[in-house]
Each structure stands twice: as C-alpha cells, then as structure tokens.
Design a protein around this motif. Structure first.
Motif, mmCIF file in Angstrom:
data_model
loop_
_atom_site.group_PDB
_atom_site.id
_atom_site.type_symbol
_atom_site.label_atom_id
_atom_site.label_comp_id
_atom_site.label_asym_id
_atom_site.label_seq_id
_atom_site.Cartn_x
_atom_site.Cartn_y
_atom_site.Cartn_z
ATOM 1 N N ILE A 145 0.748 -1.116 -0.078
ATOM 2 C CA ILE A 145 0.058 0.184 0.080
ATOM 3 C C ILE A 145 0.729 1.122 0.019
ATOM 4 O O ILE A 145 2.074 1.326 0.640
ATOM 5 N N ASP A 146 0.480 2.114 -0.795
ATOM 6 C CA ASP A 146 1.160 3.637 -0.919
ATOM 7 C C ASP A 146 0.291 4.691 -0.072
ATOM 8 O O ASP A 146 -1.030 4.414 -0.302
ATOM 9 N N PHE A 147 0.773 5.381 0.641
ATOM 10 C CA PHE A 147 0.159 6.374 1.149
ATOM 11 C C PHE A 147 0.760 8.084 0.730
ATOM 12 O O PHE A 147 2.118 8.040 0.998
ATOM 13 N N ARG A 148 0.019 9.138 0.616
ATOM 14 C CA ARG A 148 0.291 10.196 0.190
ATOM 15 C C ARG A 148 -0.431 11.296 0.749
ATOM 16 O O ARG A 148 -1.681 11.073 0.740
ATOM 17 N N TYR A 149 0.286 12.297 1.195
ATOM 18 C CA TYR A 149 -0.202 13.695 1.642
ATOM 19 C C TYR A 149 0.450 14.708 1.487
ATOM 20 O O TYR A 149 1.644 14.589 1.575
ATOM 21 N N ASN A 150 -0.162 15.676 0.750
ATOM 22 C CA ASN A 150 0.428 17.128 0.704
ATOM 23 C C ASN A 150 -0.152 18.197 1.285
ATOM 24 O O ASN A 150 -1.775 18.244 1.282
ATOM 25 N N LYS A 151 0.321 19.285 1.561
ATOM 26 C CA LYS A 151 -0.420 20.398 1.933
ATOM 27 C C LYS A 151 -1.147 20.930 1.062
ATOM 28 O O LYS A 151 -0.981 21.007 -0.236
ATOM 29 N N PRO A 152 -2.330 21.473 1.260
ATOM 30 C CA PRO A 152 -3.392 21.862 0.306
ATOM 31 C C PRO A 152 -2.829 23.095 -0.484
ATOM 32 O O PRO A 152 -1.974 24.071 -0.023
ATOM 33 N N TYR A 153 -2.876 23.451 -1.898
ATOM 34 C CA TYR A 153 -2.418 24.304 -2.774
ATOM 35 C C TYR A 153 -3.367 24.418 -3.930
ATOM 36 O O TYR A 153 -4.029 23.524 -4.354
ATOM 37 N N TYR A 154 -3.090 25.529 -4.691
ATOM 38 C CA TYR A 154 -3.853 25.768 -5.800
ATOM 39 C C TYR A 154 -2.862 25.207 -7.110
ATOM 40 O O TYR A 154 -2.120 25.894 -7.722
ATOM 41 N N ALA A 155 -3.201 24.087 -7.468
ATOM 42 C CA ALA A 155 -2.492 23.393 -8.441
ATOM 43 C C ALA A 155 -3.200 24.014 -9.673
ATOM 44 O O ALA A 155 -4.154 24.747 -9.918
ATOM 45 N N ASP A 156 -2.219 23.971 -10.888
ATOM 46 C CA ASP A 156 -2.412 24.449 -12.114
ATOM 47 C C ASP A 156 -3.741 23.826 -12.833
ATOM 48 O O ASP A 156 -3.969 22.654 -12.441
ATOM 49 N N ARG A 157 -4.622 24.505 -13.572
ATOM 50 C CA ARG A 157 -5.547 23.823 -14.071
ATOM 51 C C ARG A 157 -5.147 23.397 -15.304
ATOM 52 O O ARG A 157 -4.438 23.981 -16.041
ATOM 53 N N ILE A 164 -2.315 21.985 -22.220
ATOM 54 C CA ILE A 164 -1.905 23.271 -21.526
ATOM 55 C C ILE A 164 -2.159 23.136 -19.853
ATOM 56 O O ILE A 164 -3.260 22.922 -19.728
ATOM 57 N N PHE A 165 -1.102 23.479 -19.038
ATOM 58 C CA PHE A 165 -1.486 23.607 -17.801
ATOM 59 C C PHE A 165 -1.338 25.306 -17.510
ATOM 60 O O PHE A 165 -0.449 25.839 -17.907
ATOM 61 N N TYR A 166 -2.256 25.912 -16.721
ATOM 62 C CA TYR A 166 -2.292 27.216 -16.581
ATOM 63 C C TYR A 166 -2.807 27.612 -15.161
ATOM 64 O O TYR A 166 -3.248 26.783 -14.376
ATOM 65 N N LEU A 167 -2.381 28.774 -15.004
ATOM 66 C CA LEU A 167 -2.707 29.299 -13.315
ATOM 67 C C LEU A 167 -4.027 29.394 -13.094
ATOM 68 O O LEU A 167 -4.940 29.772 -13.765
ATOM 69 N N GLN A 168 -4.374 28.978 -11.776
ATOM 70 C CA GLN A 168 -5.793 29.382 -11.428
ATOM 71 C C GLN A 168 -5.607 29.619 -9.834
ATOM 72 O O GLN A 168 -4.707 28.950 -9.128
ATOM 73 N N ASP A 169 -6.592 30.318 -9.098
ATOM 74 C CA ASP A 169 -6.541 30.529 -7.789
ATOM 75 C C ASP A 169 -7.883 30.457 -7.086
ATOM 76 O O ASP A 169 -8.156 31.308 -6.069
ATOM 77 N N ASP A 170 -8.762 29.608 -7.554
ATOM 78 C CA ASP A 170 -10.235 29.560 -7.123
ATOM 79 C C ASP A 170 -10.519 28.126 -6.455
ATOM 80 O O ASP A 170 -11.357 28.055 -5.886
ATOM 81 N N ARG A 171 -9.606 27.067 -6.631
ATOM 82 C CA ARG A 171 -10.027 25.758 -6.007
ATOM 83 C C ARG A 171 -8.514 24.980 -5.728
ATOM 84 O O ARG A 171 -7.526 24.936 -6.415
ATOM 85 N N GLN A 172 -8.450 24.626 -4.353
ATOM 86 C CA GLN A 172 -7.300 24.014 -3.819
ATOM 87 C C GLN A 172 -7.444 22.528 -3.942
ATOM 88 O O GLN A 172 -8.673 22.082 -3.861
ATOM 89 N N ILE A 173 -6.488 22.146 -3.963
ATOM 90 C CA ILE A 173 -6.425 20.231 -3.859
ATOM 91 C C ILE A 173 -5.371 19.915 -2.942
ATOM 92 O O ILE A 173 -4.484 20.619 -2.320
ATOM 93 N N GLY A 174 -5.713 18.786 -2.570
ATOM 94 C CA GLY A 174 -4.885 18.351 -1.390
ATOM 95 C C GLY A 174 -5.116 18.529 -0.083
ATOM 96 O O GLY A 174 -6.535 18.748 -0.100
ATOM 97 N N GLY A 175 -4.786 18.172 0.905
ATOM 98 C CA GLY A 175 -4.969 18.047 2.187
ATOM 99 C C GLY A 175 -5.691 17.151 2.748
ATOM 100 O O GLY A 175 -6.562 17.133 3.550
ATOM 101 N N TYR A 176 -5.761 16.104 2.008
ATOM 102 C CA TYR A 176 -6.357 14.774 2.315
ATOM 103 C C TYR A 176 -5.418 13.498 2.117
ATOM 104 O O TYR A 176 -4.870 13.569 1.156
ATOM 105 N N PRO A 177 -5.582 12.483 2.898
ATOM 106 C CA PRO A 177 -4.666 11.322 2.497
ATOM 107 C C PRO A 177 -5.004 10.705 1.253
ATOM 108 O O PRO A 177 -6.394 10.374 0.925
ATOM 109 N N VAL A 178 -4.153 9.949 0.458
ATOM 110 C CA VAL A 178 -4.562 9.146 -0.634
ATOM 111 C C VAL A 178 -3.723 8.001 -0.438
ATOM 112 O O VAL A 178 -2.500 7.881 -0.076
ATOM 113 N N PHE A 179 -4.598 6.766 -0.432
ATOM 114 C CA PHE A 179 -4.214 5.303 -0.398
ATOM 115 C C PHE A 179 -4.442 4.572 -1.717
ATOM 116 O O PHE A 179 -5.396 4.857 -2.531
#
Length: 192
Positions: A145-157, A164-179
């Motif tokens: 099993i793999d476990f990942r966690y990262n601090k919430p941040y505004y990932a590129d859309r 194309i990945f581009y900037l956005q600042d209206d939705r954060q991702i992360g802040g929850y564990p992923v198994f």
C-alpha cells in the motif's frame, strides 16, 4: 564522514528555448505569437546517503531566468525577475525480512514569485510492501500500500485540448490522505 556511503555536490546549468506551444499558437480558440528569450536554469545540489540507517538527504537550489508559464487566461508569459526554488528531500527505508517501509518527505520554498508557481510547500509519501522472489528467482513479487499526503495548494488547471497547464486561484487540491493498493510482479523479462 566515514559513516556516509555517498556524498555528492554539484551544479548544472541549462540554456534552452521555451516550448514551441508557448511561443506560437494559431487555432480557433487560442492565438498568440510571442518572441521569448531563452530560459537559463542554474541548479546547485548536495546529497548525503547514510549507510547504517538507509537514510538519504538532498538539498537543492534552483534559479531560473526568463521563466515561461501560462497565465489565468491561457496566454503565455515570461517572468522578468529570476524565479528561485529551495528544496529538500529526506528518504528512509526500513526493512524487516521481506517487508519494506519507505518514507519520503519533500519540502520546497519559493522565496519570490510564489504567485506564478503552484506547488505544495511540503508532501510526504510512504510505501509499505512485501517483496520476495520465487521459483529460483524467476518470479519477483511486490505487493503493498502507498500513502501520500501534501499540504493544500492551488494546482494549475489543465486544458486538455491543447495539453496546457495554466494558473488558477479559485480551487485548492490536497489536504487529504491518498491510499493506493498495488500488486507488481515480474516473470523473467515480463512485468505486470
């Protein structure tokens, strides 16, 4: 330093053109023709690997001149000021017979230009798995099993039509564990 298997210090320098997609685009929805300067990327790094504890530590500093990115409206831009990143990684592997536990911790800091680079300040990843070979070494099996966690941040859309990945600042991702559960095997040259 006799307890360290490996000590490495280094510097890399890279000069390259920005991606063609950032310079020229002619489509029904997007159009631009930019004349960007070459990117200049300097990276300084240091790595230590401790023999008795299966411990690795890395520290790196990156300085980028003429950094190019896609803004919130998808149009490419080139940053006039240098963009810097200070990062560190700490990795540890613990083994008990056929069982393995690996832990990786990443910390990164952008002293300037944090508004144009969207990455988490820190992240952690753990893997707990069983690994063994069978049938005279012809079958290698790893499952766990793999476990990942990262601090919430505004990932590129992501704009899939043009990759194309581009900037956005209206939705954060992360802040929850992923198994993730995994089952890997290799029979001689075949991997699954």
């Amino acid at each position: 330093l006799d307890t360290f298997r490996e000590v490495a210090l280094g510097h890399t320098i890279q000069r390259r053109h920005p991606a063609l997609l950032k310079s020229t685009m002619q489509s029904n929805h997007l159009q631009w023709d930019q004349n960007f300067d070459n990117l200049l990327i300097n990276r300084f790094y240091g790595e230590l690997q401790q023999s008795g504890l299966n411990l690795k530590a890395k520290l790196h500093y990156t300085l980028m001149h003429n950094y190019t990115y896609h803004g919130k409206n998808l149009e490419p831009r080139q940053e006039a000021k240098p963009v810097s990143r200070l990062g560190s990684e700490l990795s540890h592997e613990f083994r008990f017979g056929y069982f393995h536990l690996t832990t990786d911790f990443l910390f990164q800091y952008f002293p300037n230009n944090q508004d144009i680079i969207n990455l988490p300040d820190w992240a952690i990843e753990n893997s707990f798995y069983y690994r063994n070979s069978f049938f005279g070494g012809n079958l290698l099996l790893a499952t766990g099993i793999d476990f990942r966690y990262n601090k919430p941040y505004y990932a590129d859309r992501y704009f899939p039509g043009y990759n194309i990945f581009y900037l956005q600042d209206d939705r954060q991702i992360g802040g929850y564990p992923v198994f993730d559960l995994f089952f890997n095997f290799r029979i001689k040259r075949f991997r699954g």
